[in-house]
Design a protein around this motif. Structure first.
Motif, PDB file in Angstrom:
ATOM      1  N   LEU A   7       0.829  -1.191   0.000  1.00 22.93           N
ATOM      2  CA  LEU A   7       0.000   0.000   0.000  1.00 22.93           C
ATOM      3  C   LEU A   7       0.869   1.249   0.000  1.00 22.93           C
ATOM      4  CD1 LEU A   7      -2.665  -1.079   2.631  1.00 22.93           C
ATOM      5  CD2 LEU A   7      -2.898  -1.023   0.144  1.00 22.93           C
ATOM      6  N   PRO A   8       0.399   2.307  -0.586  1.00 22.00           N
ATOM      7  CA  PRO A   8       1.174   3.562  -0.563  1.00 22.00           C
ATOM      8  C   PRO A   8       1.233   4.107   0.853  1.00 22.00           C
ATOM      9  CG  PRO A   8      -0.990   3.902  -1.554  1.00 22.00           C
ATOM     10  CD  PRO A   8      -0.823   2.442  -1.374  1.00 22.00           C
ATOM     11  N   THR A   9       2.235   4.937   1.118  1.00 16.69           N
ATOM     12  CA  THR A   9       2.472   5.468   2.472  1.00 16.69           C
ATOM     13  C   THR A   9       1.458   6.523   2.856  1.00 16.69           C
ATOM     14  OG1 THR A   9       4.025   7.042   1.522  1.00 16.69           O
ATOM     15  CG2 THR A   9       4.919   4.956   2.307  1.00 16.69           C
ATOM     16  N   SER A  10       0.945   7.231   1.909  1.00 15.25           N
ATOM     17  CA  SER A  10       0.013   8.305   2.247  1.00 15.25           C
ATOM     18  C   SER A  10      -1.417   7.820   2.119  1.00 15.25           C
ATOM     19  CB  SER A  10       0.222   9.508   1.329  1.00 15.25           C
ATOM     20  OG  SER A  10      -0.031   9.137  -0.007  1.00 15.25           O
ATOM     21  N   VAL A  11      -2.293   8.450   2.876  1.00  9.55           N
ATOM     22  CA  VAL A  11      -3.698   8.091   2.846  1.00  9.55           C
ATOM     23  C   VAL A  11      -4.320   8.479   1.521  1.00  9.55           C
ATOM     24  CG1 VAL A  11      -5.919   8.465   3.972  1.00  9.55           C
ATOM     25  CG2 VAL A  11      -3.837   8.380   5.328  1.00  9.55           C
ATOM     26  N   ALA A  12      -3.902   9.580   0.942  1.00 10.54           N
ATOM     27  CA  ALA A  12      -4.456  10.024  -0.335  1.00 10.54           C
ATOM     28  C   ALA A  12      -4.120   9.039  -1.437  1.00 10.54           C
ATOM     29  CB  ALA A  12      -3.927  11.421  -0.679  1.00 10.54           C
ATOM     30  N   ALA A  13      -2.871   8.512  -1.388  1.00  7.28           N
ATOM     31  CA  ALA A  13      -2.479   7.535  -2.400  1.00  7.28           C
ATOM     32  C   ALA A  13      -3.285   6.254  -2.256  1.00  7.28           C
ATOM     33  CB  ALA A  13      -0.985   7.235  -2.302  1.00  7.28           C
ATOM     34  N   ILE A  14      -3.601   5.892  -0.984  1.00  3.00           N
ATOM     35  CA  ILE A  14      -4.403   4.688  -0.757  1.00  3.00           C
ATOM     36  C   ILE A  14      -5.800   4.874  -1.306  1.00  3.00           C
ATOM     37  CG2 ILE A  14      -5.422   3.217   1.012  1.00  3.00           C
ATOM     38  CD1 ILE A  14      -2.951   3.669   2.678  1.00  3.00           C
ATOM     39  N   GLU A  15      -6.363   6.076  -1.086  1.00  2.00           N
ATOM     40  CA  GLU A  15      -7.726   6.318  -1.537  1.00  2.00           C
ATOM     41  C   GLU A  15      -7.799   6.429  -3.052  1.00  2.00           C
ATOM     42  OE1 GLU A  15      -9.020   9.706   0.507  1.00  2.00           O
ATOM     43  OE2 GLU A  15      -9.272   8.691   2.452  1.00  2.00           O
ATOM     44  N   ARG A  16      -6.683   6.951  -3.694  1.00  2.00           N
ATOM     45  CA  ARG A  16      -6.698   7.076  -5.141  1.00  2.00           C
ATOM     46  C   ARG A  16      -6.373   5.776  -5.861  1.00  2.00           C
ATOM     47  NH1 ARG A  16      -3.732  11.829  -4.021  1.00  2.00           N
ATOM     48  NH2 ARG A  16      -1.846  10.790  -4.725  1.00  2.00           N
ATOM     49  N   ARG A  17      -6.001   4.759  -5.125  1.00  2.00           N
ATOM     50  CA  ARG A  17      -5.613   3.482  -5.746  1.00  2.00           C
ATOM     51  C   ARG A  17      -6.830   2.854  -6.424  1.00  2.00           C
ATOM     52  NH1 ARG A  17      -3.233  -1.790  -2.571  1.00  2.00           N
ATOM     53  NH2 ARG A  17      -2.981  -3.140  -4.407  1.00  2.00           N
ATOM     54  N   PRO A  18      -6.708   2.505  -7.704  1.00  2.00           N
ATOM     55  CA  PRO A  18      -7.864   1.907  -8.390  1.00  2.00           C
ATOM     56  C   PRO A  18      -8.211   0.549  -7.810  1.00  2.00           C
ATOM     57  CG  PRO A  18      -5.910   1.731  -9.760  1.00  2.00           C
ATOM     58  CD  PRO A  18      -5.535   2.601  -8.573  1.00  2.00           C
ATOM     59  N   VAL A  19      -9.490   0.335  -7.660  1.00  2.00           N
ATOM     60  CA  VAL A  19      -9.988  -0.921  -7.097  1.00  2.00           C
ATOM     61  C   VAL A  19     -10.721  -1.677  -8.203  1.00  2.00           C
ATOM     62  CG1 VAL A  19     -11.459  -1.974  -5.350  1.00  2.00           C
ATOM     63  CG2 VAL A  19     -10.205   0.138  -4.842  1.00  2.00           C
ATOM     64  N   ALA A  20     -10.414  -2.933  -8.335  1.00  2.00           N
ATOM     65  CA  ALA A  20     -11.056  -3.753  -9.372  1.00  2.00           C
ATOM     66  C   ALA A  20     -12.531  -3.900  -9.070  1.00  2.00           C
ATOM     67  CB  ALA A  20     -10.388  -5.121  -9.456  1.00  2.00           C
ATOM     68  N   ALA A  21     -13.339  -3.622 -10.078  1.00  2.00           N
ATOM     69  CA  ALA A  21     -14.787  -3.744  -9.906  1.00  2.00           C
ATOM     70  C   ALA A  21     -15.176  -5.211  -9.866  1.00  2.00           C
ATOM     71  CB  ALA A  21     -15.512  -3.039 -11.046  1.00  2.00           C
ATOM     72  N   GLU A  22     -16.087  -5.502  -9.006  1.00  2.00           N
ATOM     73  CA  GLU A  22     -16.569  -6.875  -8.881  1.00  2.00           C
ATOM     74  C   GLU A  22     -17.479  -7.214 -10.052  1.00  2.00           C
ATOM     75  OE1 GLU A  22     -18.379  -7.400  -5.178  1.00  2.00           O
ATOM     76  OE2 GLU A  22     -16.554  -7.061  -3.987  1.00  2.00           O
ATOM     77  N   LEU A  44      -9.593  -1.253   4.705  1.00  2.00           N
ATOM     78  CA  LEU A  44      -8.531  -1.709   5.618  1.00  2.00           C
ATOM     79  C   LEU A  44      -7.999  -0.568   6.480  1.00  2.00           C
ATOM     80  CD1 LEU A  44      -6.519  -4.114   3.270  1.00  2.00           C
ATOM     81  CD2 LEU A  44      -7.914  -4.753   5.233  1.00  2.00           C
ATOM     82  N   LEU A  45      -7.832   0.597   5.863  1.00  2.00           N
ATOM     83  CA  LEU A  45      -7.304   1.737   6.629  1.00  2.00           C
ATOM     84  C   LEU A  45      -8.300   2.197   7.687  1.00  2.00           C
ATOM     85  CD1 LEU A  45      -4.992   3.722   7.006  1.00  2.00           C
ATOM     86  CD2 LEU A  45      -5.999   5.175   5.236  1.00  2.00           C
ATOM     87  N   ASP A  46      -9.602   2.200   7.360  1.00  2.00           N
ATOM     88  CA  ASP A  46     -10.613   2.593   8.346  1.00  2.00           C
ATOM     89  C   ASP A  46     -10.639   1.613   9.513  1.00  2.00           C
ATOM     90  OD1 ASP A  46     -11.280   4.763   6.822  1.00  2.00           O
ATOM     91  OD2 ASP A  46     -12.961   3.748   5.790  1.00  2.00           O
ATOM     92  N   ARG A  67       2.184  -3.819   6.944  1.00  2.00           N
ATOM     93  CA  ARG A  67       3.276  -2.836   6.935  1.00  2.00           C
ATOM     94  C   ARG A  67       2.839  -1.526   6.322  1.00  2.00           C
ATOM     95  NH1 ARG A  67       6.236  -7.595   5.699  1.00  2.00           N
ATOM     96  NH2 ARG A  67       6.098  -7.140   3.468  1.00  2.00           N
ATOM     97  N   MET A  68       2.052  -1.635   5.227  1.00  2.00           N
ATOM     98  CA  MET A  68       1.574  -0.409   4.597  1.00  2.00           C
ATOM     99  C   MET A  68       0.627   0.370   5.531  1.00  2.00           C
ATOM    100  SD  MET A  68       3.185  -0.315   1.787  1.00  2.00           S
ATOM    101  CE  MET A  68       4.485  -1.161   2.691  1.00  2.00           C
ATOM    102  N   LEU A  69      -0.213  -0.357   6.248  1.00  2.00           N
ATOM    103  CA  LEU A  69      -1.127   0.304   7.190  1.00  2.00           C
ATOM    104  C   LEU A  69      -0.359   0.936   8.347  1.00  2.00           C
ATOM    105  CD1 LEU A  69      -4.016  -2.346   7.309  1.00  2.00           C
ATOM    106  CD2 LEU A  69      -4.057  -0.118   6.180  1.00  2.00           C
ATOM    107  N   ARG A  70       0.656   0.247   8.806  1.00  2.00           N
ATOM    108  CA  ARG A  70       1.483   0.825   9.885  1.00  2.00           C
ATOM    109  C   ARG A  70       2.109   2.129   9.449  1.00  2.00           C
ATOM    110  NH1 ARG A  70       7.003  -2.014  10.494  1.00  2.00           N
ATOM    111  NH2 ARG A  70       7.111  -0.870   8.517  1.00  2.00           N
ATOM    112  N   ASP A  71       2.690   2.145   8.265  1.00  2.00           N
ATOM    113  CA  ASP A  71       3.319   3.370   7.779  1.00  2.00           C
ATOM    114  C   ASP A  71       2.296   4.485   7.608  1.00  2.00           C
ATOM    115  OD1 ASP A  71       5.661   1.936   7.751  1.00  2.00           O
ATOM    116  OD2 ASP A  71       5.570   1.492   5.589  1.00  2.00           O
ATOM    117  N   ALA A  72       1.080   4.125   7.102  1.00  2.00           N
ATOM    118  CA  ALA A  72       0.056   5.153   6.902  1.00  2.00           C
ATOM    119  C   ALA A  72      -0.429   5.738   8.223  1.00  2.00           C
ATOM    120  CB  ALA A  72      -1.119   4.553   6.120  1.00  2.00           C
ATOM    121  N   LEU A  73      -0.611   4.867   9.253  1.00  2.00           N
ATOM    122  CA  LEU A  73      -1.076   5.376  10.571  1.00  2.00           C
ATOM    123  C   LEU A  73      -0.031   6.242  11.252  1.00  2.00           C
ATOM    124  CD1 LEU A  73      -2.898   2.164  11.893  1.00  2.00           C
ATOM    125  CD2 LEU A  73      -3.948   4.231  10.991  1.00  2.00           C
ATOM    126  N   LEU A  74       1.218   5.811  11.129  1.00  2.00           N
ATOM    127  CA  LEU A  74       2.273   6.628  11.757  1.00  2.00           C
ATOM    128  C   LEU A  74       2.421   7.955  11.021  1.00  2.00           C
ATOM    129  CD1 LEU A  74       4.991   3.890  12.417  1.00  2.00           C
ATOM    130  CD2 LEU A  74       3.479   4.991  14.078  1.00  2.00           C
TER     131      LEU A  74
END
Length: 292
Positions: free
Chosen positions: A202-217, A244-246, A277-284
């Motif tokens: 996961l990207p380190t920033s929250v904005a990058a996580i939110e902008r990450r494209p999600v595969a449509a079901e 996951l971040l929430d 690890r990605m979530l840890r970096d984003a929370l910190l």
């Protein structure tokens, strides 16, 4: 066309005339031979018809018959032609046979030759009965082969060959080749846990996580390619990066910075080590941004 037919008719008439004259010459010799072997006047008169007449019958049979029957007719024709030639030759060598008042005499001075000639002369009538009857029967039972024309159906010959018995075929039918059983390879067990690639970090920033494209079901159900092992089945649908971040924020809201570790987040959120690890970096990163 009429001229051609007239020529053929004239040729046939000339041939009949020559044969009739030749028969008259041979008839004189064969009649004297018949008198010499003991036949009466009536039998001696009919004797030439027995020998030369069968020759004419065999000649006609060769024109009608085919195959082995034609060969048989040719042999009869050749045999009686040779016998008639021998008797005509003997008639020319023995002057005593020319006497009209002769009732019986020797055909040769040498006894074995005389016996052979008498046997030949007396056996020809019996042979005429046998061979003549056989030739007539063959001619009456003969069926001419139809000449194939342009409209002849080719399937008739194919059907004839198909209906022939196995003994008539030139080559026997080969025995069927036995079919060997094919052994299928053993099934290979695939460990989906080891073969499944790790998720991208996961990207380190929250904005990058939110902008990450999600595969449509996909609404349409996927076609099953095989039974999935129990260990490879996910108990719940896959969560997105934002979800996951929430969950991580909610679970670590009262944690201290030292307590926020990848292993603790992985056990609490139930995710992979890479996502933890990605979530840890984003929370910190969020806590560091708030403190500033």
């Amino acid at each position: 066309m009429s001229l051609h037919r007239k020529g053929r008719a004239a040729l046939v008439l000339a041939l009949v005339a020559v044969v009739a004259m030749a028969f008259r010459v041979s008839w004189n010799a064969l009649r004297d031979i018949a008198n010499a072997v003991g036949a009466d006047n009536t039998a001696a008169t009919l004797y030439p018809f027995v020998v030369d007449g069968l020759m004419a019958l065999a000649l006609v049979a060769t024109l009608v018959l085919a195959g082995r029957d034609r060969t048989f007719a040719l042999r009869v024709l050749g045999t009686y032609t040779l016998a008639s030639l021998v008797l005509n030759y003997v008639h020319g060598l023995v002057p005593k046979l020319h006497d009209a008042q002769l009732d019986w005499t020797r055909l040769a001075d040498w006894d074995p030759a005389n016996w052979a000639l008498v046997l030949l002369a007396t056996s020809l009538p019996v042979g005429s009965i046998y061979f003549g009857s056989d030739l007539v029967a063959k001619v009456l039972h003969h069926r001419p082969t139809p000449i194939p024309g342009p409209d002849t159906n080719a399937e008739e010959s194919t059907e004839t060959l198909r209906n022939r018995s196995t003994a008539d075929l030139p080559v026997s039918t080969p025995a069927p080749t036995p079919v060997l059983p094919v052994r299928m390879p053993d099934p290979v067990t695939v460990d989906f846990r080891k073969s499944t690639p790790l998720a991208k970090p996961l990207p380190t920033s929250v904005a990058a996580i939110e902008r990450r494209p999600v595969a449509a079901e996909s609404i349409r159900p996927r076609r099953a390619t095989g039974r999935v092992p129990e260990a490879a089945r996910s108990p719940k649908p896959r969560r997105t990066a934002a979800q996951l971040l929430d969950e991580a924020r909610t679970a670590t809201a009262d944690w201290s910075d030292d307590r926020i570790t990848a292993e603790g987040i992985r056990k609490t959120v139930h995710t992979s080590p890479a996502n933890a690890r990605m979530l840890r970096d984003a929370l910190l990163a969020e806590r560091a941004a708030k403190s500033v």
